[in-house]
Design an enzyme around this catalytic site. Structure first.
Site, PDB file in Angstrom:
ATOM      1  N   CYS A   1      19.821   0.648   8.654  1.00 30.37           N
ATOM      2  CA  CYS A   1      19.526   0.245   7.281  1.00 30.37           C
ATOM      3  C   CYS A   1      20.752  -0.395   6.630  1.00 30.37           C
ATOM      4  O   CYS A   1      21.853   0.178   6.675  1.00 30.37           O
ATOM      5  CB  CYS A   1      19.069   1.453   6.461  1.00 30.37           C
ATOM      6  SG  CYS A   1      18.727   1.042   4.731  1.00 30.37           S
TER       7      CYS A   1
ATOM      8  N   CYS B   1      12.828   1.384   7.098  1.00 28.41           N
ATOM      9  CA  CYS B   1      12.599   2.554   6.238  1.00 28.41           C
ATOM     10  C   CYS B   1      11.141   2.990   6.338  1.00 28.41           C
ATOM     11  O   CYS B   1      10.398   3.013   5.358  1.00 28.41           O
ATOM     12  CB  CYS B   1      12.971   2.210   4.800  1.00 28.41           C
ATOM     13  SG  CYS B   1      13.102   3.646   3.705  1.00 28.41           S
TER      14      CYS B   1
ATOM     15  N   CYS C   1      22.240   4.805  -0.140  1.00 30.12           N
ATOM     16  CA  CYS C   1      20.877   5.309  -0.319  1.00 30.12           C
ATOM     17  C   CYS C   1      20.920   6.691  -0.963  1.00 30.12           C
ATOM     18  O   CYS C   1      21.531   7.625  -0.426  1.00 30.12           O
ATOM     19  CB  CYS C   1      20.173   5.377   1.034  1.00 30.12           C
ATOM     20  SG  CYS C   1      18.576   6.228   1.007  1.00 30.12           S
TER      21      CYS C   1
ATOM     22  N   CYS D   1      17.577   5.071   9.821  1.00 26.86           N
ATOM     23  CA  CYS D   1      18.661   4.983   8.845  1.00 26.86           C
ATOM     24  C   CYS D   1      19.924   4.298   9.375  1.00 26.86           C
ATOM     25  O   CYS D   1      20.565   3.545   8.629  1.00 26.86           O
ATOM     26  CB  CYS D   1      18.988   6.373   8.313  1.00 26.86           C
ATOM     27  SG  CYS D   1      17.626   7.107   7.355  1.00 26.86           S
TER      28      CYS D   1
ATOM     29  N   GLU E   1      -2.283 -12.366   2.354  1.00 22.04           N
ATOM     30  CA  GLU E   1      -2.108 -11.188   1.499  1.00 22.04           C
ATOM     31  C   GLU E   1      -3.373 -10.339   1.458  1.00 22.04           C
ATOM     32  O   GLU E   1      -3.303  -9.107   1.457  1.00 22.04           O
ATOM     33  CB  GLU E   1      -1.690 -11.605   0.089  1.00 22.04           C
ATOM     34  CG  GLU E   1      -0.256 -12.074  -0.013  1.00 22.04           C
ATOM     35  CD  GLU E   1       0.745 -11.011   0.388  1.00 22.04           C
ATOM     36  OE1 GLU E   1       0.460  -9.813   0.196  1.00 22.04           O
ATOM     37  OE2 GLU E   1       1.821 -11.368   0.897  1.00 22.04           O
TER      38      GLU E   1
ATOM     39  N   TYR F   1      -1.681  -6.759  -7.613  1.00 25.48           N
ATOM     40  CA  TYR F   1      -0.738  -6.898  -6.499  1.00 25.48           C
ATOM     41  C   TYR F   1      -0.858  -8.278  -5.844  1.00 25.48           C
ATOM     42  O   TYR F   1       0.144  -8.975  -5.651  1.00 25.48           O
ATOM     43  CB  TYR F   1      -0.956  -5.816  -5.433  1.00 25.48           C
ATOM     44  CG  TYR F   1      -0.220  -6.180  -4.172  1.00 25.48           C
ATOM     45  CD1 TYR F   1       1.142  -5.970  -4.072  1.00 25.48           C
ATOM     46  CD2 TYR F   1      -0.874  -6.831  -3.119  1.00 25.48           C
ATOM     47  CE1 TYR F   1       1.854  -6.380  -2.948  1.00 25.48           C
ATOM     48  CE2 TYR F   1      -0.174  -7.241  -1.994  1.00 25.48           C
ATOM     49  CZ  TYR F   1       1.187  -7.014  -1.914  1.00 25.48           C
ATOM     50  OH  TYR F   1       1.884  -7.443  -0.819  1.00 25.48           O
TER      51      TYR F   1
ATOM     52  N   ASP G   1       4.212  -2.934  -2.994  1.00 24.09           N
ATOM     53  CA  ASP G   1       3.262  -2.387  -2.023  1.00 24.09           C
ATOM     54  C   ASP G   1       3.793  -1.055  -1.506  1.00 24.09           C
ATOM     55  O   ASP G   1       4.801  -0.539  -1.999  1.00 24.09           O
ATOM     56  CB  ASP G   1       2.994  -3.381  -0.892  1.00 24.09           C
ATOM     57  CG  ASP G   1       4.146  -3.483   0.096  1.00 24.09           C
ATOM     58  OD1 ASP G   1       5.271  -3.000  -0.225  1.00 24.09           O
ATOM     59  OD2 ASP G   1       3.939  -4.037   1.194  1.00 24.09           O
TER      60      ASP G   1
END
Length: 292
Positions: free
Chosen positions: A204, A194, A210, A201, A38, A121, A139
């Site tokens: 997706c 995305c 969406c 798209c 991370e 975070y 994020d």
């Protein structure tokens, strides 16, 4: 706003079929492996992180092993990931984990936030991905997916807002394990489908619901997003100096270190900043080395 349950199933099913096989996501990974990943992944692509992460896990498979090494070794093995202060913060966190937590990464967000260099975070991400906690992990990728799929805007605000955090929390599944998977699934969707400049798209899993697509994919109305400059910046200057010290077998003469950058004022300012940040240690006789 689509009901959260209308997003959960298609995104989670897509993730199960399309996720990347990354070592810090495997069932046998340790909380320490997740924590290191991370920190390394902050503002750094996966392809650059993978070899450095694998090297670190070979050298320092536990926090105590890293804590027993010098900060300079952490900076040296950071390689070209950029923002090398992250290496110092990881080393400081490892020392705290060894000395205050018996060598074990703490599992709750509040305690994680007390570790040096671990912010909201990272604490949430480690709690979710290493311990399966129901934590809100937001994020850049998550913010973009939420902006398009839920609020109908092309891109999120320039910086994280309270409303975005509240939205992310409201979208979490109630089950702890499913919430942890949801967090990483939305991240993956933002990273692979995305995307900021050329969203895919048709690929997706929630394209049919969406909000941004249903509104006709309106263009971004905020200030233009510009990439970070590199050539001629203090970051580039500092990076050259640190890289020279990484490549050296021992202390480096000041004349050699200063020769990496032509602008004397900028060069001296950057060297002073490196010393102040603890990334470079000055020695007698105008010599420098990574911190010992």
């Amino acid at each position: 706003m689509p009901a959260p349950e209308l997003l959960h199933t298609p995104v989670l099913e897509w993730y199960a079929a399309s996720r990347r096989d990354l070592p810090w996501r495997r069932p046998q990974r340790s909380p320490w492996e997740v924590l290191v990943s991370e920190v390394m992944l902050q503002q750094t692509p996966v392809v650059r992180v993978l070899p450095v992460w694998e090297r670190w896990m070979t050298l320092w498979p536990t926090p105590s092993r890293l804590a027993d090494a010098s900060p300079g070794e952490a900076v040296r093995e950071w390689g070209r990931l950029g923002y090398p202060r992250r290496a110092l913060r990881l080393h400081a966190a490892a020392v705290a984990i060894r000395d205050l937590h018996g060598g074990r990464v703490p599992g709750d967000e509040a305690t994680l936030r007390t570790l040096p260099g671990i912010g909201e975070y990272t604490a949430a991400a480690v709690a979710a991905f290493a311990f399966g906690a129901r934590a809100t992990v937001v994020d850049t990728n998550v913010r973009r997916v939420h902006a398009r799929a839920v609020t109908g805007t092309a891109l999120p605000a320039p910086s994280l807002t309270r409303a975005e955090v509240d939205l992310a929390t409201s979208l979490l599944p109630e089950d702890d394990a499913e919430a942890a998977t949801w967090n990483v699934a939305v991240m993956e969707l933002g990273a692979l489908v995305c995307t900021a400049r050329a969203p895919r798209c048709p690929a997706c899993p929630v394209a049919d619901r969406c909000a941004w697509r249903l509104a006709g994919s309106p263009a971004h109305e905020g200030p233009p997003r510009r990439g970070q400059a590199w050539e001629g910046t203090d970051r580039q200057c500092r990076g050259r100096m640190v890289q020279l010290l990484r490549d050296a077998d021992g202390p480096v003469a000041g004349t050699r270190l200063r020769a990496v950058w032509p602008d004397e004022g900028q060069r001296d300012r950057c060297l002073d900043a490196l010393v102040a940040d603890g990334l470079v240690e000055p020695l007698a006789g105008d010599r420098f080395r990574l911190p010992a």
